[in-house]
Each structure stands twice: as C-alpha cells, then as structure tokens.
Scaffold this active site. Structure first.
Site, mmCIF file in Angstrom:
data_model
loop_
_atom_site.group_PDB
_atom_site.id
_atom_site.type_symbol
_atom_site.label_atom_id
_atom_site.label_comp_id
_atom_site.label_asym_id
_atom_site.label_seq_id
_atom_site.Cartn_x
_atom_site.Cartn_y
_atom_site.Cartn_z
ATOM 1 N N SER A 101 -57.526 -30.848 1.172
ATOM 2 C CA SER A 101 -58.963 -30.276 1.044
ATOM 3 C C SER A 101 -58.821 -31.236 -0.955
ATOM 4 C CB SER A 101 -59.220 -28.586 0.796
ATOM 5 O OG SER A 101 -60.454 -28.299 0.197
ATOM 6 N N GLN A 102 -60.488 -31.496 -0.304
ATOM 7 C CA GLN A 102 -61.018 -31.406 -1.446
ATOM 8 C C GLN A 102 -61.345 -31.057 -3.210
ATOM 9 O OE1 GLN A 102 -65.384 -33.885 -1.087
ATOM 10 N NE2 GLN A 102 -64.279 -33.921 1.103
ATOM 11 N N ASP A 103 -60.913 -29.677 -2.613
ATOM 12 C CA ASP A 103 -60.937 -28.528 -3.580
ATOM 13 C C ASP A 103 -60.172 -29.069 -4.891
ATOM 14 O OD1 ASP A 103 -62.569 -27.460 -1.645
ATOM 15 O OD2 ASP A 103 -61.358 -25.846 -1.174
ATOM 16 N N VAL A 121 -66.157 -25.102 -1.639
ATOM 17 C CA VAL A 121 -65.693 -24.991 -3.181
ATOM 18 C C VAL A 121 -65.429 -26.390 -3.729
ATOM 19 C CG1 VAL A 121 -63.520 -24.539 -5.086
ATOM 20 C CG2 VAL A 121 -64.390 -23.342 -2.233
ATOM 21 N N ASP A 159 -53.480 -33.417 5.493
ATOM 22 C CA ASP A 159 -54.444 -33.260 5.285
ATOM 23 C C ASP A 159 -54.647 -32.212 4.308
ATOM 24 O OD1 ASP A 159 -57.501 -31.918 5.946
ATOM 25 O OD2 ASP A 159 -55.972 -30.878 7.633
ATOM 26 N N LYS A 186 -56.535 -20.365 1.401
ATOM 27 C CA LYS A 186 -57.195 -19.787 2.505
ATOM 28 C C LYS A 186 -55.155 -19.412 3.309
ATOM 29 C CE LYS A 186 -59.390 -22.696 3.287
ATOM 30 N NZ LYS A 186 -60.129 -23.758 4.069
ATOM 31 N N LYS A 203 -71.746 -29.036 6.961
ATOM 32 C CA LYS A 203 -70.366 -28.545 5.391
ATOM 33 C C LYS A 203 -70.168 -29.646 4.619
ATOM 34 C CE LYS A 203 -65.373 -27.610 5.114
ATOM 35 N NZ LYS A 203 -64.195 -27.586 6.536
ATOM 36 N N GLU A 249 -71.131 -20.376 -2.763
ATOM 37 C CA GLU A 249 -71.216 -21.297 -2.565
ATOM 38 C C GLU A 249 -71.633 -20.422 -1.297
ATOM 39 O OE1 GLU A 249 -68.142 -21.840 -0.086
ATOM 40 O OE2 GLU A 249 -66.889 -20.791 -0.642
#
Ligand code: PSU
Ligand code: MN
Length: 281
Positions: free
Chosen positions: A118-120, A87, A116, A137, A67, A6
C-alpha cells in the site's frame, strides 16, 4: 482542534447503510469531545477538507467515486472526478492543511503473495501527522507490514499495549513500544517534529475488548475470501474492498460491527491526542 477523517472507509470499506451512519457517528463523536471533524474527499475535482452533511450523503450514494491514494489525487483533480481518500491521501492532505491528527480504521500494508504494498506506508514516512488506527487490516501479511514500517522509518507506538493489534484482534506476537496516555503520544510527535523528521506517529489502538473477534475465526473467513478473490480474478486497488466485502458476508456482519466500533474508538483517542497537542504546535 481539528481531526481529519478519511472517506475510502465510507465508499469502499463499509456496506450501505452502515457507511453513511458511520461517517456521521464519527463526526458526532469528535464534536462531543470538543473537536472539529474534517472529513476529506475530492468532489468534482476539488479537494474538500470538512465535507458537509449533504456532501457526505452524496459521496456515499454515488457509484462513480474513485478510491484515491496519493498518486491518484492529481488525476482525480485534473479530470474533475470525485474521489474518496485512502489513508495515504488523507494523511497527505491533512499535513498540507496543518491538521496534526487523523483517525481511521486499519492502515494498508503488505499483502500476502506477489508484490502489493500500500501507498499508506510510504506516506506515513513522509507526512507529519499522528495517524490513529487499530493495526494493519486483517487481510495483510502482518509480519511483513511490521518490517516494512521499520524499513521506512515510521515511528510506531502501541496505546496501552505491548504488541501490534491486528484490526479485529487486540494483540499479536509483534512487539511495539508502549505508551500509556494521549499526552505521551503528543510528546512523541513533538519530539519528532523538533528533529525535523518528515513523518509523524502511527498509533496502534486495539479494538475495544467487547468487539474483538478471535484470530481463528477471522482466519477462516479470510481464507474463504482469499479463495473468492483468486476465483474472481480481482486485482490492484480493488483487492481490499473485495476482501472486506466477502468477509462481511462470511461473518454474518460481525466484521462490519467490529470495524465501526474500532474506528469510533480511534476517533475518541485521536481527539484526546489533538487536545493534548493544543498549545504545543
Ligand atoms: N481499513 C478499513 N477499511 C478500509 C480501508 C482501511 O477497515 O476501507 C482503506 C483505507 O482507506 C486504506 C486503504 O488506506 O483501504 C488501503 O487500500 P490499499 O490496500 O489498496 O492500499
Ligand atoms: Mn495495493
């Protein structure tokens, strides 16, 4: 065998000059193991799979790079922008290109506080790729991220570990199914594929012990970074880069060294998995 890499890590995750050096280090690591690195980004509206040396340099130096998670890809392409891929976006593009393995640092997940996510996580549930990471993370709510991965049906395995690692630290109290070898991971991936499952396998590969940072130390820097975040009023997709940057500062660069080493470690495992998949796809 190809391995996907990535670029958000390069443009928004690591400070200069570590970002470019890391991008090249990862590519070199893959080549030495007999794999072809495919670093992915959008350049002037074109999806590029396998950036050249000069393209990586240009991407890392430009200030106007967006991003892009999956949902930002159509915008970046139609508006002829340049974007690094997170990702989620990298996983999707790797799947489209038939690249079965992708190595990164940490995945996005559930942030503490107001909604919140993530789309990951969604993408891991619907793209058939083996994604190798060192855990979510450290700035995330690990328990909530763990549960969310379950809710979305993401197959998770721990490489030579019984608990989920937390990026800078090797272990947590969160249990994961243990696997011992790249061949075993390849077998898990193939079993999911034979069932026509939409997703792949999320591999948790703990940071090498010599670069691990104690959870207590991380916690202190994270709390300071979170206080800065609230004061600065940063929101949305700028949150992750902001926190990583603040933590790098508070730790005197230790988080950066750890980050680089854990991604490299993930590329090594990713290559071994890719080689174990040879002839099975
Ligand atoms: N892990 C890192 N550095 C990063 C990222 C992850 O160590 O820069 C990036 C990845 O590209 C990941 C993204 O997909 O952050 C998640 O961002 P968000 O939380 O906004 O979804
Ligand atoms: Mn977010």
């Amino acid at each position: 065998m190809n391995i996907a890499l990535e670029t958000t890590l390069i443009t928004h995750g690591l400070p200069r000059p570590h970002n470019v050096a890391t991008a090249f280090l990862l590519e070199e690591t893959a080549r030495q193991l007999g794999c072809q690195p495919r670093t992915i980004a959008v350049l002037d509206g074109k999806v590029r799979v396998g950036l050249t040396h000069d393209e990586i340099l240009a991407l890392a130096e430009r200030e106007d790079v967006i991003k892009a998670g999956v949902r930002e890809l159509p915008l970046a392409i139609a508006q002829r922008k340049s974007a690094s891929t997170t990702v989620s976006a990298t996983t999707r593009i790797a799947a489209e290109q038939g690249i079965p393995v992708f190595a990164t640092g940490g995945i996005g997940g559930v942030h503490p506080g107001p909604w919140d996510v993530s789309q990951d996580i969604l993408e891991l549930s619907r793209s058939p790729v083996v994604v190798v990471c060192a855990g979510p993370k450290a700035i995330l709510d690990l328990q909530a991220t763990h549960e969310m991965l379950e809710s979305f049906g993401v197959t998770v395995v721990g490489y030579q570990t019984d608990t989920a690692p937390a990026f800078y630290t090797r272990s947590t109290h969160l249990p994961v199914p243990r696997v011992e070898s790249p061949e075993e991971i390849a077998a898990v991936y193939c079993a999911g594929r034979d069932l026509n499952l939409p997703g792949g396998v999320l591999v948790y590969n703990p940071i090498p012990a010599e670069y691990e940072i104690a959870a207590g130390e991380i916690q202190g820097w994270r709390d300071l970074a979170m206080a800065d975040l609230h004061q600065a009023g940063v929101s949305g997709k700028a949150i992750t880069p902001f926190l990583l940057d603040r933590m790098a500062e508070y730790s005197g660069g230790r988080t950066v060294t750890a980050n680089v080493q854990l991604v490299k470690n993930n590329v090594v495992l990713g290559c071994h998995i890719a080689l174990a998949l040879r002839g099975r796809l």
